[in-house]
Design a protein around this motif. Structure first.
Motif, PDB file in Angstrom:
ATOM      1  N   LYS A  23      34.241  27.169  38.740  1.00  0.00           N
ATOM      2  CA  LYS A  23      35.317  28.101  38.382  1.00  0.00           C
ATOM      3  C   LYS A  23      35.497  29.180  39.452  1.00  0.00           C
ATOM      4  O   LYS A  23      36.616  29.590  39.741  1.00  0.00           O
ATOM      5  N   ALA A  24      34.392  29.653  40.044  1.00  0.00           N
ATOM      6  CA  ALA A  24      34.492  30.661  41.103  1.00  0.00           C
ATOM      7  C   ALA A  24      35.146  30.087  42.346  1.00  0.00           C
ATOM      8  O   ALA A  24      35.858  30.789  43.062  1.00  0.00           O
ATOM      9  N   VAL A  30      38.286  36.156  40.597  1.00  0.00           N
ATOM     10  CA  VAL A  30      37.802  36.507  39.254  1.00  0.00           C
ATOM     11  C   VAL A  30      36.404  37.127  39.325  1.00  0.00           C
ATOM     12  O   VAL A  30      36.185  38.201  38.751  1.00  0.00           O
ATOM     13  N   PRO A  31      35.451  36.525  40.035  1.00  0.00           N
ATOM     14  CA  PRO A  31      34.142  37.184  40.143  1.00  0.00           C
ATOM     15  C   PRO A  31      34.214  38.523  40.876  1.00  0.00           C
ATOM     16  O   PRO A  31      33.469  39.451  40.553  1.00  0.00           O
ATOM     17  N   ILE A  32      35.131  38.652  41.831  1.00  0.00           N
ATOM     18  CA  ILE A  32      35.305  39.926  42.533  1.00  0.00           C
ATOM     19  C   ILE A  32      35.811  40.986  41.550  1.00  0.00           C
ATOM     20  O   ILE A  32      35.342  42.131  41.561  1.00  0.00           O
ATOM     21  N   GLY A  33      36.752  40.622  40.687  1.00  0.00           N
ATOM     22  CA  GLY A  33      37.263  41.550  39.676  1.00  0.00           C
ATOM     23  C   GLY A  33      36.202  41.965  38.688  1.00  0.00           C
ATOM     24  O   GLY A  33      36.101  43.139  38.317  1.00  0.00           O
ATOM     25  N   ILE A  34      35.383  41.019  38.267  1.00  0.00           N
ATOM     26  CA  ILE A  34      34.310  41.327  37.322  1.00  0.00           C
ATOM     27  C   ILE A  34      33.273  42.240  37.972  1.00  0.00           C
ATOM     28  O   ILE A  34      32.809  43.209  37.363  1.00  0.00           O
ATOM     29  N   GLY A  69      42.555  49.202  36.774  1.00  0.00           N
ATOM     30  CA  GLY A  69      43.315  49.057  38.007  1.00  0.00           C
ATOM     31  C   GLY A  69      42.664  48.096  38.971  1.00  0.00           C
ATOM     32  O   GLY A  69      43.337  47.290  39.615  1.00  0.00           O
ATOM     33  N   PHE A  70      41.337  48.149  39.072  1.00  0.00           N
ATOM     34  CA  PHE A  70      40.642  47.223  39.954  1.00  0.00           C
ATOM     35  C   PHE A  70      40.800  45.789  39.475  1.00  0.00           C
ATOM     36  O   PHE A  70      41.048  44.884  40.274  1.00  0.00           O
ATOM     37  N   VAL A  71      40.676  45.565  38.174  1.00  0.00           N
ATOM     38  CA  VAL A  71      40.797  44.209  37.636  1.00  0.00           C
ATOM     39  C   VAL A  71      42.223  43.684  37.812  1.00  0.00           C
ATOM     40  O   VAL A  71      42.424  42.537  38.235  1.00  0.00           O
ATOM     41  N   VAL A  72      43.215  44.506  37.523  1.00  0.00           N
ATOM     42  CA  VAL A  72      44.608  44.072  37.692  1.00  0.00           C
ATOM     43  C   VAL A  72      44.903  43.807  39.167  1.00  0.00           C
ATOM     44  O   VAL A  72      45.592  42.841  39.514  1.00  0.00           O
ATOM     45  N   ALA A  74      42.710  42.819  41.441  1.00  0.00           N
ATOM     46  CA  ALA A  74      42.050  41.562  41.799  1.00  0.00           C
ATOM     47  C   ALA A  74      42.822  40.370  41.253  1.00  0.00           C
ATOM     48  O   ALA A  74      42.947  39.341  41.935  1.00  0.00           O
ATOM     49  N   MET A  75      43.371  40.485  40.052  1.00  0.00           N
ATOM     50  CA  MET A  75      44.175  39.393  39.499  1.00  0.00           C
ATOM     51  C   MET A  75      45.449  39.184  40.311  1.00  0.00           C
ATOM     52  O   MET A  75      45.849  38.039  40.558  1.00  0.00           O
ATOM     53  N   THR A  76      46.081  40.271  40.746  1.00  0.00           N
ATOM     54  CA  THR A  76      47.304  40.168  41.536  1.00  0.00           C
ATOM     55  C   THR A  76      47.023  39.522  42.886  1.00  0.00           C
ATOM     56  O   THR A  76      47.761  38.629  43.322  1.00  0.00           O
ATOM     57  N   VAL A  77      45.963  39.966  43.547  1.00  0.00           N
ATOM     58  CA  VAL A  77      45.612  39.371  44.837  1.00  0.00           C
ATOM     59  C   VAL A  77      45.244  37.902  44.658  1.00  0.00           C
ATOM     60  O   VAL A  77      45.616  37.047  45.484  1.00  0.00           O
ATOM     61  N   GLY A  78      44.538  37.572  43.583  1.00  0.00           N
ATOM     62  CA  GLY A  78      44.203  36.169  43.313  1.00  0.00           C
ATOM     63  C   GLY A  78      45.434  35.321  43.067  1.00  0.00           C
ATOM     64  O   GLY A  78      45.513  34.184  43.522  1.00  0.00           O
TER      65      GLY A  78
END
Length: 93
Positions: A23-24, A30-34, A69-72, A74-78
Motif C-alpha cells: 500500500k505504501a 499516505v505514510p508521509i501524511g500519517i 493542514g499537513f494531512v490535506v 500530503a493528500m493533495t500532493v499524492g
C-alpha cells in the motif's frame, strides 16, 4: 480438491507487513501524511506545558489545524503525483 473460494484465499494470503509495504508503494504520500500528523501531535503535546498565556482551547485548535493542514497537503500532493504518473509520465503507444 480445492474449491474456488479456497484458491482465492490462497492467492491473497499476505502478511500485515507486506500489505503495508504494498500500500505504501501504491500511495507513497499516505505514510508521509500519517508521520507528519503524528509529529505535529507530538510537538503539540510537548509544547502544552510551555504555551504561556495562551488558552488551552486556542492551543488545541492551532495544533488541530496544523495537523489537518499537513494531512490535506500530503493528500493533495499524492493526488497530483498519481495524476502525473497516470496522464503525463505514461509513455504514449
Amino acid at each position: 480438491m480445492l474449491s474456488d473460494s479456497d484458491v482465492s484465499l490462497l492467492t491473497y494470503d499476505e502478511t500485515l507487513g507486506s500489505k503495508h509495504a504494498r500500500k505504501a508503494k501504491e500511495a507513497p504520500f499516505v505514510p508521509i501524511g500519517i508521520a507528519g500528523f503524528a509529529a505535529i501531535v507530538a510537538y503539540g503535546l510537548y509544547r502544552l506545558k510551555n504555551r504561556g498565556n495562551t488558552k488551552m482551547s486556542i492551543h488545541l485548535i492551532c495544533m488541530r489545524v496544523g495537523a489537518q493542514g499537513f494531512v490535506v497537503g500530503a493528500m493533495t500532493v499524492g493526488m497530483l503525483y498519481s495524476m502525473f504518473q497516470e496522464y503525463w509520465a505514461k509513455p504514449k503507444p
